[in-house]
Design a protein around this motif. Structure first.
Motif, PDB file in Angstrom:
ATOM      1  N   THR A  74       0.835  -1.199   0.000  1.00 53.81           N
ATOM      2  CA  THR A  74       0.000   0.000   0.000  1.00 53.81           C
ATOM      3  C   THR A  74       0.869   1.248   0.000  1.00 53.81           C
ATOM      4  O   THR A  74       2.052   1.207   0.330  1.00 53.81           O
ATOM      5  CB  THR A  74      -0.926   0.062   1.243  1.00 53.81           C
ATOM      6  N   SER A  75       0.241   2.344  -0.364  1.00 60.08           N
ATOM      7  CA  SER A  75       0.832   3.667  -0.197  1.00 60.08           C
ATOM      8  C   SER A  75      -0.261   4.528   0.410  1.00 60.08           C
ATOM      9  O   SER A  75      -1.309   4.020   0.801  1.00 60.08           O
ATOM     10  CB  SER A  75       1.320   4.224  -1.539  1.00 60.08           C
ATOM     11  N   ARG A  76      -0.054   5.791   0.452  1.00 62.33           N
ATOM     12  CA  ARG A  76      -1.003   6.690   1.115  1.00 62.33           C
ATOM     13  C   ARG A  76      -2.442   6.507   0.635  1.00 62.33           C
ATOM     14  O   ARG A  76      -3.368   6.498   1.421  1.00 62.33           O
ATOM     15  CB  ARG A  76      -0.565   8.138   0.923  1.00 62.33           C
ATOM     16  N   GLY A  77      -2.647   6.343  -0.666  1.00 64.37           N
ATOM     17  CA  GLY A  77      -4.009   6.246  -1.189  1.00 64.37           C
ATOM     18  C   GLY A  77      -4.238   5.075  -2.118  1.00 64.37           C
ATOM     19  O   GLY A  77      -5.231   5.037  -2.835  1.00 64.37           O
ATOM     20  N   ALA A  78      -3.333   4.103  -2.110  1.00 68.23           N
ATOM     21  CA  ALA A  78      -3.416   3.012  -3.083  1.00 68.23           C
ATOM     22  C   ALA A  78      -3.085   1.665  -2.456  1.00 68.23           C
ATOM     23  O   ALA A  78      -2.354   1.587  -1.471  1.00 68.23           O
ATOM     24  CB  ALA A  78      -2.455   3.269  -4.233  1.00 68.23           C
ATOM     25  N   VAL A  79      -3.625   0.629  -3.070  1.00 69.75           N
ATOM     26  CA  VAL A  79      -3.290  -0.739  -2.706  1.00 69.75           C
ATOM     27  C   VAL A  79      -3.059  -1.515  -3.999  1.00 69.75           C
ATOM     28  O   VAL A  79      -3.690  -1.231  -5.023  1.00 69.75           O
ATOM     29  CB  VAL A  79      -4.386  -1.401  -1.843  1.00 69.75           C
ATOM     30  N   ARG A  80      -2.134  -2.460  -3.951  1.00 72.71           N
ATOM     31  CA  ARG A  80      -1.839  -3.316  -5.106  1.00 72.71           C
ATOM     32  C   ARG A  80      -2.325  -4.729  -4.817  1.00 72.71           C
ATOM     33  O   ARG A  80      -1.862  -5.370  -3.871  1.00 72.71           O
ATOM     34  CB  ARG A  80      -0.341  -3.367  -5.375  1.00 72.71           C
ATOM     35  N   PHE A  81      -3.241  -5.210  -5.643  1.00 64.91           N
ATOM     36  CA  PHE A  81      -3.713  -6.577  -5.546  1.00 64.91           C
ATOM     37  C   PHE A  81      -2.987  -7.395  -6.610  1.00 64.91           C
ATOM     38  O   PHE A  81      -3.153  -7.137  -7.804  1.00 64.91           O
ATOM     39  CB  PHE A  81      -5.221  -6.657  -5.764  1.00 64.91           C
ATOM     40  N   PRO A  82      -2.179  -8.377  -6.196  1.00 67.69           N
ATOM     41  CA  PRO A  82      -1.410  -9.179  -7.161  1.00 67.69           C
ATOM     42  C   PRO A  82      -2.325  -9.936  -8.127  1.00 67.69           C
ATOM     43  O   PRO A  82      -3.394 -10.418  -7.739  1.00 67.69           O
ATOM     44  CB  PRO A  82      -0.637 -10.163  -6.279  1.00 67.69           C
ATOM     45  N   LEU A  83      -1.890 -10.053  -9.366  1.00 70.59           N
ATOM     46  CA  LEU A  83      -2.674 -10.762 -10.369  1.00 70.59           C
ATOM     47  C   LEU A  83      -2.710 -12.264 -10.125  1.00 70.59           C
ATOM     48  O   LEU A  83      -3.644 -12.934 -10.564  1.00 70.59           O
ATOM     49  CB  LEU A  83      -2.124 -10.491 -11.773  1.00 70.59           C
ATOM     50  N   ASP A  84      -1.737 -12.793  -9.418  1.00 72.81           N
ATOM     51  CA  ASP A  84      -1.688 -14.235  -9.206  1.00 72.81           C
ATOM     52  C   ASP A  84      -2.432 -14.682  -7.947  1.00 72.81           C
ATOM     53  O   ASP A  84      -2.317 -15.828  -7.527  1.00 72.81           O
ATOM     54  CB  ASP A  84      -0.242 -14.733  -9.179  1.00 72.81           C
ATOM     55  N   GLU A  85      -3.209 -13.783  -7.352  1.00 74.74           N
ATOM     56  CA  GLU A  85      -4.034 -14.108  -6.190  1.00 74.74           C
ATOM     57  C   GLU A  85      -5.470 -13.688  -6.464  1.00 74.74           C
ATOM     58  O   GLU A  85      -5.707 -12.749  -7.226  1.00 74.74           O
ATOM     59  CB  GLU A  85      -3.540 -13.364  -4.947  1.00 74.74           C
ATOM     60  N   PRO A  86      -6.437 -14.363  -5.815  1.00 70.42           N
ATOM     61  CA  PRO A  86      -7.832 -13.937  -5.988  1.00 70.42           C
ATOM     62  C   PRO A  86      -8.031 -12.511  -5.472  1.00 70.42           C
ATOM     63  O   PRO A  86      -7.396 -12.092  -4.504  1.00 70.42           O
ATOM     64  CB  PRO A  86      -8.627 -14.925  -5.136  1.00 70.42           C
ATOM     65  N   LEU A  87      -8.899 -11.786  -6.118  1.00 71.14           N
ATOM     66  CA  LEU A  87      -9.261 -10.450  -5.662  1.00 71.14           C
ATOM     67  C   LEU A  87      -9.983 -10.583  -4.322  1.00 71.14           C
ATOM     68  O   LEU A  87     -10.872 -11.433  -4.188  1.00 71.14           O
ATOM     69  CB  LEU A  87     -10.176  -9.796  -6.705  1.00 71.14           C
ATOM     70  N   PRO A  88      -9.640  -9.786  -3.304  1.00 68.63           N
ATOM     71  CA  PRO A  88     -10.321  -9.883  -2.006  1.00 68.63           C
ATOM     72  C   PRO A  88     -11.697  -9.197  -2.067  1.00 68.63           C
ATOM     73  O   PRO A  88     -11.875  -8.057  -1.632  1.00 68.63           O
ATOM     74  CB  PRO A  88      -9.354  -9.177  -1.057  1.00 68.63           C
ATOM     75  N   VAL A  89     -12.649  -9.909  -2.606  1.00 72.40           N
ATOM     76  CA  VAL A  89     -13.967  -9.358  -2.917  1.00 72.40           C
ATOM     77  C   VAL A  89     -14.632  -8.718  -1.698  1.00 72.40           C
ATOM     78  O   VAL A  89     -15.119  -7.589  -1.770  1.00 72.40           O
ATOM     79  CB  VAL A  89     -14.873 -10.442  -3.539  1.00 72.40           C
ATOM     80  N   GLY A  90     -14.687  -9.429  -0.589  1.00 74.51           N
ATOM     81  CA  GLY A  90     -15.337  -8.886   0.604  1.00 74.51           C
ATOM     82  C   GLY A  90     -14.689  -7.605   1.084  1.00 74.51           C
ATOM     83  O   GLY A  90     -15.380  -6.649   1.453  1.00 74.51           O
ATOM     84  N   LEU A  91     -13.389  -7.568   1.069  1.00 79.16           N
ATOM     85  CA  LEU A  91     -12.656  -6.373   1.487  1.00 79.16           C
ATOM     86  C   LEU A  91     -12.940  -5.205   0.546  1.00 79.16           C
ATOM     87  O   LEU A  91     -13.205  -4.090   0.997  1.00 79.16           O
ATOM     88  CB  LEU A  91     -11.157  -6.673   1.548  1.00 79.16           C
ATOM     89  N   VAL A  92     -12.917  -5.458  -0.745  1.00 84.83           N
ATOM     90  CA  VAL A  92     -13.213  -4.388  -1.706  1.00 84.83           C
ATOM     91  C   VAL A  92     -14.626  -3.859  -1.479  1.00 84.83           C
ATOM     92  O   VAL A  92     -14.849  -2.647  -1.475  1.00 84.83           O
ATOM     93  CB  VAL A  92     -13.023  -4.880  -3.160  1.00 84.83           C
TER      94      VAL A  92
END
Length: 111
Positions: A74-92
């Motif tokens: 993460t950074s101040r206003g961003a998060v990186r979701f890796p392409l080789d992992e499922p998207l964290p749907v509930g968190l999003v």
């Protein structure tokens, strides 16, 4: 010419769908050169990259969910979701709902 491979496109479409479900009144636009959802101001932005999906829920979204986001870069206003992992749907979903409420409260306070 395609900008992204199928895997990246599917994740971008999944992220867009989640945002639309959680913020049905939001307007889709382009801001800062990337897809953006606006609802009482900028809600969230997102973009695809070579190895990750960038999700930009503003600094307040990152701060509010810092613990749950700890496993992602993460950074101040961003998060990186890796392409080789499922998207964290509930968190999003939770982050988008938070941003919807936050923007609505800010709009109400300035009205």
């Amino acid at each position: 010419m395609r900008l992204f491979d199928e895997k990246t496109l599917r994740k971008l479409e999944q992220l867009r769908s989640i945002i639309r479900q959680e913020a049905p009144g939001a307007v889709e636009t382009i801001s800062y050169g990337i897809p953006t959802f606006d609802l009482n101001g900028h809600l969230v932005h997102f973009a695809g990259y070579a190895g990750h999906i960038g999700f930009y829920p503003t600094s307040s979204g990152i701060e509010r969910f810092r613990g749950e986001l700890a496993r992602y870069p993460t950074s101040r206003g961003a998060v990186r979701f890796p392409l080789d992992e499922p998207l964290p749907v509930g968190l999003v979903r939770r982050i988008v709902r938070f941003r919807v409420k936050e923007n609505a409260a800010r709009r109400k306070a300035t009205s």
